[in-house]
Design an enzyme around this catalytic site. Structure first.
Site, PDB file in Angstrom:
ATOM      1  N   ASP A  63      35.100  45.342  52.076  1.00  0.00           N
ATOM      2  CA  ASP A  63      34.769  44.693  50.800  1.00  0.00           C
ATOM      3  C   ASP A  63      34.192  43.298  51.045  1.00  0.00           C
ATOM      4  O   ASP A  63      34.714  42.295  50.554  1.00  0.00           O
ATOM      5  CB  ASP A  63      36.034  44.620  49.922  1.00  0.00           C
ATOM      6  CG  ASP A  63      35.710  44.217  48.492  1.00  0.00           C
ATOM      7  OD1 ASP A  63      34.538  44.322  48.086  1.00  0.00           O
ATOM      8  OD2 ASP A  63      36.635  43.787  47.778  1.00  0.00           O
TER       9      ASP A  63
HETATM   10  N1  LIG Z   1      44.511  32.550  53.027  1.00  0.00           N
HETATM   11  C1  LIG Z   1      43.822  32.059  51.997  1.00  0.00           C
HETATM   12  N2  LIG Z   1      43.638  30.717  51.891  1.00  0.00           N
HETATM   13  C2  LIG Z   1      42.985  30.183  50.838  1.00  0.00           C
HETATM   14  N3  LIG Z   1      42.486  30.904  49.826  1.00  0.00           N
HETATM   15  C3  LIG Z   1      42.634  32.239  49.869  1.00  0.00           C
HETATM   16  C4  LIG Z   1      43.291  32.897  50.954  1.00  0.00           C
HETATM   17  N4  LIG Z   1      43.304  34.220  50.706  1.00  0.00           N
HETATM   18  C5  LIG Z   1      42.676  34.396  49.531  1.00  0.00           C
HETATM   19  N5  LIG Z   1      42.282  33.214  49.013  1.00  0.00           N
HETATM   20  C6  LIG Z   1      41.599  32.998  47.717  1.00  0.00           C
HETATM   21  O1  LIG Z   1      42.092  33.951  46.798  1.00  0.00           O
HETATM   22  C7  LIG Z   1      41.022  34.752  46.298  1.00  0.00           C
HETATM   23  C8  LIG Z   1      41.505  36.182  46.101  1.00  0.00           C
HETATM   24  O2  LIG Z   1      42.079  36.669  47.306  1.00  0.00           O
HETATM   25  P1  LIG Z   1      41.732  38.091  47.910  1.00  0.00           P
HETATM   26  O3  LIG Z   1      40.274  38.196  48.082  1.00  0.00           O
HETATM   27  O4  LIG Z   1      42.587  38.286  49.090  1.00  0.00           O
HETATM   28  O5  LIG Z   1      42.245  39.076  46.771  1.00  0.00           O
HETATM   29  P2  LIG Z   1      41.409  39.854  45.622  1.00  0.00           P
HETATM   30  O6  LIG Z   1      39.951  39.762  45.869  1.00  0.00           O
HETATM   31  O7  LIG Z   1      41.961  39.411  44.329  1.00  0.00           O
HETATM   32  O8  LIG Z   1      41.849  41.277  45.868  1.00  0.00           O
HETATM   33  P3  LIG Z   1      41.043  42.554  45.325  1.00  0.00           P
HETATM   34  O9  LIG Z   1      39.914  42.742  46.290  1.00  0.00           O
HETATM   35  O10 LIG Z   1      42.067  43.601  45.347  1.00  0.00           O
HETATM   36  O11 LIG Z   1      40.554  42.194  43.949  1.00  0.00           O
HETATM   37  C9  LIG Z   1      39.892  34.612  47.323  1.00  0.00           C
HETATM   38  O12 LIG Z   1      38.640  34.784  46.710  1.00  0.00           O
HETATM   39  C10 LIG Z   1      40.085  33.185  47.816  1.00  0.00           C
HETATM   40  O13 LIG Z   1      39.444  32.280  46.957  1.00  0.00           O
HETATM   41 MG   LIG Z   2      38.737  39.367  47.396  1.00  0.00          MG
END
Ligand SMILES: Nc1ncnc2c1ncn2[C@@H]1O[C@H](COP(=O)(O)OP(=O)(O)OP(=O)(O)O)[C@@H](O)[C@H]1O
Ligand SMILES: [Mg+2]
Length: 252
Positions: A177
């Protein structure tokens, strides 16, 4: 892989894989359960930020004042309405949080700029399982989608981001992704990549390479359509792809 970065507690219905560097020796199942509990952070005013994606991802302050990211896994596609966050226990990715935890460790050992895993939890209930993962916050990180809604990226920044993607590919990491919100720049303007659910180490064939770049392109296009004023152009994307290729295709 450094062994001290992974320990396991297993009970009848829950598996916790945790990073011993984050927890005291002899940490209990109850303590780990509480560490994952978002409502606990909400009621004590410890939620710093909420990211809305498929579900909600929380940036919280833990009891020791460390900032961590908590993500619950949700389904996408057709089954999302029906099953929401439930995955079948016999599917190959039933323990997806543990798979992501392991991959993060492996990538960090290779020197890649990805988050440090803190805790993965798999909760079983009959035929179904639910998953959560906690990672250490990349200090001062903001995703590219957010940044581009406020300002343009300098050529140098586009180069750095492309370089980090090319390095990931070169290390043989397939990102299932790869999108604008999974690319981050930290407080010192260093690039990072996050969100490794269902990603794997494999050989990056031309087909996989094209698929990842096409997905990335769609995500820039979609975000530009949905958010007016996104400061990103076709030419910027071309620069990004060139930067990815410089690193990735050096291999051949
Ligand atoms: N370790 C990290 N440190 C700082 N910011 C983070 C970190 N992990 C994620 N983020 C922030 O959180 C947001 C969402 O996290 P992540 O992409 O892991 O989940 P998601 O996209 O909501 O999951 P999904 O793909 O299921 O919708 C990222 O776009 C980023 O801005
Ligand atoms: Mg994400």
């Amino acid at each position: 892989m450094a062994l001290q970065e992974k320990a396991v507690i297993e009970s009848k219905n829950v598996t916790y894989v945790y990073n011993p560097q984050f927890f005291k020796k002899g940490v209990t199942e109850q303590e780990l359960e509480r560490y994952c509990d978002v409502s606990q952070y909400e009621s004590s005013g410890k939620v710093v930020q909420v990211f809305i994606g498929r579900g909600r991802t929380y940036l919280v302050n833990d009891q020791e004042g460390r900032r961590v990211i908590i993500r619950h896994y949700y389904r996408g596609g057709m089954m999302a309405k029906l099953l929401k966050d439930k995955f079948l226990c016999f599917s190959a990715t039933a323990d997806r949080s543990v798979q992501e935890y392991d991959l993060l460790l492996r990538m960090r050992a290779m020197g890649l700029h990805v988050p440090t895993p803190v805790l993965a939890r798999v909760t079983r209930n009959g035929l179904f399982v639910k998953n959560d993962i906690i990672t250490k916050e990349i200090t001062g990180a903001r995703n590219i989608g957010k940044i581009l809604s406020e300002r343009r990226l300098a050529d140098e920044e586009i180069l750095k981001i492309g370089d980090s993607i090319g390095t990931l590919f070169r290390a043989g990491i397939y990102h299932s992704d790869l999108n604008i919100n999974n690319l981050l720049l930290d407080g010192a303007d260093n690039p990072w990549i996050c969100d490794f659910d269902k990603c794997e180490m494999t050989s990056i064939t031309p087909r996989r390479y094209n698929e990842m770049v096409a997905r990335l392109k769609r995500s820039f296009d979609k975000e530009s359509e949905e958010r007016s004023g996104m400061m990103w152009t076709e030419r910027d994307f071309e620069k990004l792809v060139r930067a990815i290729e410089i690193v990735f295709k050096e291999k051949y």
